[in-house]
Design a protein around this motif. Structure first.
Motif, PDB file in Angstrom:
ATOM      1  N   SER A 342       0.853  -1.190   0.000  1.00  0.00           N
ATOM      2  CA  SER A 342       0.000   0.000   0.000  1.00  0.00           C
ATOM      3  C   SER A 342       0.888   1.238   0.000  1.00  0.00           C
ATOM      4  O   SER A 342       2.094   1.152   0.274  1.00  0.00           O
ATOM      5  N   GLU A 343       0.320   2.375  -0.289  1.00  0.00           N
ATOM      6  CA  GLU A 343       1.077   3.619  -0.314  1.00  0.00           C
ATOM      7  C   GLU A 343       1.601   3.982   1.072  1.00  0.00           C
ATOM      8  O   GLU A 343       2.627   4.656   1.198  1.00  0.00           O
ATOM      9  N   LYS A 344       0.903   3.529   2.103  1.00  0.00           N
ATOM     10  CA  LYS A 344       1.333   3.831   3.459  1.00  0.00           C
ATOM     11  C   LYS A 344       2.704   3.236   3.759  1.00  0.00           C
ATOM     12  O   LYS A 344       3.486   3.803   4.526  1.00  0.00           O
ATOM     13  N   ASP A 345       3.025   2.094   3.122  1.00  0.00           N
ATOM     14  CA  ASP A 345       4.296   1.410   3.390  1.00  0.00           C
ATOM     15  C   ASP A 345       5.498   2.186   2.856  1.00  0.00           C
ATOM     16  O   ASP A 345       6.618   1.990   3.314  1.00  0.00           O
ATOM     17  N   GLN A 347       5.303   5.710   2.286  1.00  0.00           N
ATOM     18  CA  GLN A 347       5.000   7.133   2.421  1.00  0.00           C
ATOM     19  C   GLN A 347       6.226   7.946   2.837  1.00  0.00           C
ATOM     20  O   GLN A 347       6.553   8.956   2.211  1.00  0.00           O
ATOM     21  N   THR A 526       7.968   2.812   8.790  1.00  0.00           N
ATOM     22  CA  THR A 526       6.682   3.337   9.263  1.00  0.00           C
ATOM     23  C   THR A 526       6.794   3.631  10.750  1.00  0.00           C
ATOM     24  O   THR A 526       7.678   3.116  11.454  1.00  0.00           O
ATOM     25  N   GLU A 528       4.814   2.575  12.972  1.00  0.00           N
ATOM     26  CA  GLU A 528       4.417   1.410  13.769  1.00  0.00           C
ATOM     27  C   GLU A 528       5.634   0.581  14.187  1.00  0.00           C
ATOM     28  O   GLU A 528       5.568  -0.139  15.187  1.00  0.00           O
TER      29      GLU A 528
END
Length: 720
Positions: A342-345, A347, A526, A528
């Motif tokens: 995903s794009e979050k990975d 960003q 990220t 997290e």
């Protein structure tokens, strides 16, 4: 003793002529009228004996005159080595070794050393007679002769000697003597000679273990002429581009080491740096006697692509060694492909590349895809792959990524929440043959499980990043991020740990795969997994990781004059330049814009693309093109040992002779060009004695005249 003209010895039979005449005179009866017999009685017995003795001495002197003249024409000599010749001389096979290395361009009181060597060689050629043969070996052609067959034509041999020019190739006389032995072993001539005209540069005569076998036979003589210079010389010894991650409009450090090969101190020697024939920096330095000095130049390259560089020193004894070539690649455009779930990975890594300066941001050509699209991407158009949070990686995808890395691509690997450890180990990890991931260490409720412990500040990723370069090894120069999740793994012997955490697990490891690089992060980019995206180190770390991986095969190679360069080319650039996979033609562009076409089969499917180029005879930078597009560059420089003009000591030279199986007593010195002929003839035949016998003949003749005249006067007195 031996006779160089033994047929003349038949003339010794002429020594019997005085004896025969003497015997005939004894038998000839003479009638002497006496007025009275009383006169006879008055003749004293002693006078008769004196007369007989005088006659014997005259006979001996006349015989010795004939013998001396005959021996003089027979040319007797002492300590000669020619055997088996019936006539006046034996046929000769000569090997002329002419040193035309760069050091022979130095001068002494008599002029250029090479010019003197050629004059000596021409004198030797003048001594060749009918039936003689010669090989000409230039040091630049070691280990091959100039011609495979011996030369009998003196005119051609002289022309080759006169046309000999300086060469930038270095050499070892081990090769020269081995070649000489091969040539002389094939010769059937009795007389064999070796001529060496050289400055006997110390670095070219390297002793080895003493030989137990003689290199040449008893009938081989070695003649040497040594030309020594007292000139001092300095040279650029090494040039090193210290900056490993090179960017346009960013400082680049170049280290230059200069050496002084002289007994005089050098003050304010000007050293300049040139990029693409344009001076970009200059410094003055001082050199102690027989000393060296290293200077660091910080230069900002404002161009991209392959840069033709060299460092240059002011003129001295040898101008050719005052320039040292180097080259480097400034990325023009780096194609980066992000592969994620995903794009979050991705960003924060994307943000890190896009928050750089404008000149740098335009450097990256970025595309993003999902991992399911990886098999449809043409990786030949990609420089760097960034893999983040890959849930499943197939064997086919892993093999494709491995092939991409081996041929010069770069890979950044980040784990993620969806990473399947079993799948990663069985596909990606096993394909790259690196240590497996043991588990994922996670903290409860985002608790900290580890922090950074050690950083390899000498790694190119951190070069020039921190201002405090001198103290960065002894203290932490940035605040450690808090790590909430971490891959438990080891780097293994195949890789290198760049960053490690407190429990000795690697945070960042590097693996060199073929022509490319693999950087493995143990944390996801990220929040997290850690708070590193919020730290100041994150942007330069991601930025330089991508640049470092993009280097791939774009490393300039350096060689020595006389080498056959074998260079690695970027497979991606070769594919970009070639319209089809069957293109086999490359062109080599030298500094003077001359072009050489190289044909060869290049299998672009192989993991490492190499091309072998013909020997380089001159120093310079050489640009490699495929279909007129630059795909590589390499540098060729003069061997640094050629800059030391010191001549080998006589004791060391004798050690070299012994170590090569040569008897030092069979080596003759040719020091004066006017005495070349007499020195060679004396060594061939020994000391000729014909002059001595001529003098003896003259002395015998004078004694005969004196003794004969004295005898006549006494006879006249006694008759009265």
């Amino acid at each position: 003793m031996q006779f160089l003209n033994p047929l003349m010895l038949f003339g010794l039979a002429g020594a019997a002529i005085p004896v025969i005449l003497h015997l005939l005179n004894l038998r000839k009866l003479r009638t002497i009228e006496f007025s009275t017999l009383t006169f006879l009685k008055e003749l004293q017995t002693t006078k008769i004996r004196r007369l007989k003795l005088r006659q014997f001495l005259l006979l001996l002197l006349r015989t010795m005159i004939v013998v001396a003249i005959v021996l003089a024409f027979a040319r007797p000599a002492m300590k000669g080595n020619i055997v088996g010749s019936v006539g006046t001389r034996a046929k000769t096979t000569a090997v002329i070794i002419l040193d035309n290395s760069l050091s022979m361009s130095a001068r002494n009181a008599e002029g250029e050393l090479l010019k003197q060597g050629k004059e000596f060689a021409l004198h030797v050629v003048d001594l060749m007679k009918e039936g003689d043969e010669a090989f000409l070996i230039r040091s630049s052609e070691f280990p091959s002769p100039l011609t495979e067959t011996p030369l009998h034509d003196k005119t051609m041999l002289k022309t080759l000697i006169r046309e000999t020019e300086y060469s930038q190739r270095s050499y070892s006389f081990d090769e020269g003597f081995s070649l000489t032995k091969q040539l002389l072993d094939k010769s059937q001539n009795t007389n064999k000679e070796v001529y060496i005209f050289s400055d006997f540069q110390k670095t070219s005569w390297r002793s080895k273990k003493e030989s137990t076998q003689k290199l040449f036979g008893e009938n081989v003589r070695i003649f040497v002429s040594r030309f020594v210079t007292e000139q001092s010389n300095s040279s650029i010894d090494t040039v090193l581009v210290q900056t490993k991650i090179i960017e346009q409009n960013k400082p680049l450090n170049v280290s230059v080491t200069v050496k002084n090969f002289g007994a005089q101190k050098i003050d304010d020697a000007a050293v300049s740096i040139f990029f693409n024939e344009k001076r970009v920096a200059q410094k003055n330095l001082s050199l102690e006697t027989w000393g060296s000095s290293t200077e660091i130049f910080s230069i900002v390259p404002n161009l991209s692509g392959w840069i033709n560089g060299y460092a240059e020193l002011e003129s001295d004894a040898l101008d050719e060694d005052n320039r040292k070539y180097f080259s480097f690649y400034v990325p023009e455009k780096i194609s980066v492909c992000f592969v994620s779930e995903s794009e979050k990975d991705i960003q924060f890594p994307l943000l890190a590349l896009n928050t750089s300066e404008d000149s740098t941001r335009s450097l990256f050509d970025i595309q993003t895809i999902f991992h399911s699209q990886l098999s449809r991407i043409n990786l030949n158009n990609v420089d760097v792959l960034v893999l983040s949070n890959m849930s499943l990686i197939s064997k086919e995808d892993a093999g494709q990524i491995l092939s991409f890395t081996q041929r010069g691509g770069g890979v950044l690997f980040f784990p993620g929440d969806k990473s399947d450890i079993v799948n990663i180990n069985s596909t990606f990890i096993s394909t790259f043959n690196i240590p497996p991931v043991q588990a994922i260490l996670r903290g409860q409720n985002n608790s900290v499980v580890s922090t950074v412990e050690n950083i390899d500040y000498n790694h190119p990723l951190f070069s020039g990043v921190f201002e405090n370069e001198k103290t960065k090894q002894s203290q932490k120069v940035f605040e450690s991020p808090e790590i909430y999740s971490l891959l438990q793994r080891t780097t293994g012997k195949e890789g290198a740990t760049i960053i490690s955490v407190v429990n000795n697990f690697p945070l960042l490891s590097e693996y060199k795969i073929g022509n490319g690089k693999l950087l493995v992060y143990s944390i996801a980019p990220t929040l997290e997994w850690s708070n590193i995206p919020l730290k100041g180190i994150f942007v330069p770390l991601i930025h330089r990781s991508v640049l470092y991986c993009a280097i791939g095969a774009e490393n300039a190679s350096s060689f020595i004059v006389g080498d056959e360069p074998q260079i690695r080319l970027s497979n991606k650039k070769v594919l970009d330049a070639n319209s089809s996979q069957n293109t086999k033609q490359y062109s080599i562009i030298s500094n003077d814009s001359s072009e050489e076409i190289i044909e060869g089969v290049k299998d672009i499917h192989k993991s490492i693309v190499k091309t072998v180029i013909s020997k380089r005879e001159k120093a310079g930078n050489f640009l490699v093109k495929a279909n007129r597009s630059p795909v590589g560059m390499f540098s060729v420089n003069i061997d640094s040992r050629e800059s030391d003009l010191r001549s080998i000591e006589e004791s060391e030279l004798n050690q070299f002779y012994v170590s090569s199986g040569i008897d030092p007593t069979s080596v003759y010195q040719l020091q004066n060009i006017e005495r070349v002929e007499s020195s060679i003839m004396q060594s061939r035949y020994g000391v000729e004695l014909w002059k001595f016998f001529i003098i003896c003949a003259i002395v015998f003749a004078l004694l005969e005249m004196i003794l004969g005249r004295t005898g006549r006067k006494e006879t006249e007195v006694s008759m009265v």
